[in-house]
Design a protein around this motif. Structure first.
Motif: not given
Length: 232
Positions: A56, A49, A23, A52, A19
Motif C-alpha cells: 500500500l 499486515t 487485511t 500489505i 485495505m
C-alpha cells in the motif's frame, strides 16, 4: 513527483486504510478458522499486515503520502509536510476507510457488518506498549524519509511485523485502525471502552518521536526535520 489534488489524496487515504484494516481483520479471522494455536494465528496475522503495508505504501505513497494513520498525519502536519488545513480531512478519510475495511472483512467471512468487540486490551503495560510502538513507527518514518526514502515501504512493513511481537499490545500504533478493530468481535478486536487509553498512548508516542527526531536528524545549521515538499 506529480502533485495530486486533495480529493485524490483523500480517496487514496481512505482506500489505503480500508485495505489495511481489511487485511488485519480478515487475516485474523482466517487464521483462527484454520488453527487453534494462538501463536500461529498471530504469526499469520503479522505476516499479512506487514506485507500489505509494503504494497500500500509503495502504490499509494506517491498520491497521498500513504499515511493511513492519524498519528502519522498529525506529525506531518506539525512538521509542515502536510498542510494543516488538510489534517482534519485526512483523519476523517482514515477513520471512514477503516470502518469500510472492517465491513469488507466481515462480508468476506459472512459475519455481521459491524459488531462491537468484547476483547479486553487495557492497562499500563498495554498503554506503554502502544506508546513505544507508535514512537518507533514515527521514528522509522522520519529517519527513512530523511535517509532512504525509497525504502520506507519496507521499513514500515518490517517494523510493524517486528512490533507485533515485541509489544504486549501487538502494536496497533494507529488510532483509525484501533477504532476500526473495535467494530469487529474477532481475533484482532479491541473493546470500544479501551480505545481512549490506546489513542492517548499512540499520540503521545508519536509526538515524543517528533520531538526527539527533530533534534536527532538535524545538522546544526537547519531547523526543520522535514521540508514542506517531502512525501512518503
Amino acid at each position: 513527483m506529480a502533485s495530486y489534488d486533495l480529493s485524490r489524496r483523500l480517496v487514496a487515504e481512505a482506500l489505503g486504510t480500508a485495505m489495511l484494516v481489511a487485511t488485519v481483520v480478515g487475516s485474523g479471522i482466517m487464521a483462527t478458522s484454520l488453527t487453534a494455536d494462538v501463536g500461529l494465528a498471530l504469526l499469520a496475522n503479522t505476516l499479512a499486515t506487514g506485507a500489505i503495508l509494503v504494497v500500500l505504501i509503495t502504490v499509494l505513497g506517491p498520491i497521498s503520502g500513504a499515511h493511513f494513520n492519524p498519528a502519522v498525519s498529525l506529525i506531518f502536519a506539525m512538521s509542515g509536510s502536510l498542510p494543516k488545513r488538510d489534517l482534519g480531512l485526512y483523519v476523517l478519510a482514515q477513520f471512514a476507510g477503516g470502518m469500510a475495511g472492517t465491513i469488507c472483512a466481515h462480508l468476506m467471512f459472512n459475519l455481521p457488518l459491524l459488531e462491537l468487540s468484547s476483547k479486553i486490551r487495557t492497562g499500563g503495560a498495554q498503554w506503554f506498549s502502544e506508546g513505544i510502538s507508535t514512537f518507533g513507527l514515527i521514528a522509522v518514518i522520519l529517519a527513512g524519509v530523511r535517509f532512504e526514502q525509497r525504502a520506507v515501504p519496507w521499513l514500515v512493513g518490517l517494523y510493524i511485523t517486528a512490533a507485533y511481537w515485541f509489544t504486549a499490545s501487538t502494536s496497533f500504533a494507529n488510532p483509525a485502525v484501533a477504532f476500526a478493530r473495535s467494530l469487529s468481535d474477532t481475533f484482532s478486536g479491541i473493546r470500544p471502552v479501551d480505545l481512549p487509553g490506546f489513542w492517548i498512548a499512540e499520540i503521545s508516542g508519536a509526538v515524543a518521536a517528533l520531538v526527539l527526531f527533530n533534534w536527532l536528524l538535524q545538522p546544526a545549521e537547519t531547523s526543520s526535520i522535514l521540508p514542506s515538499e517531502a512525501k512518503l
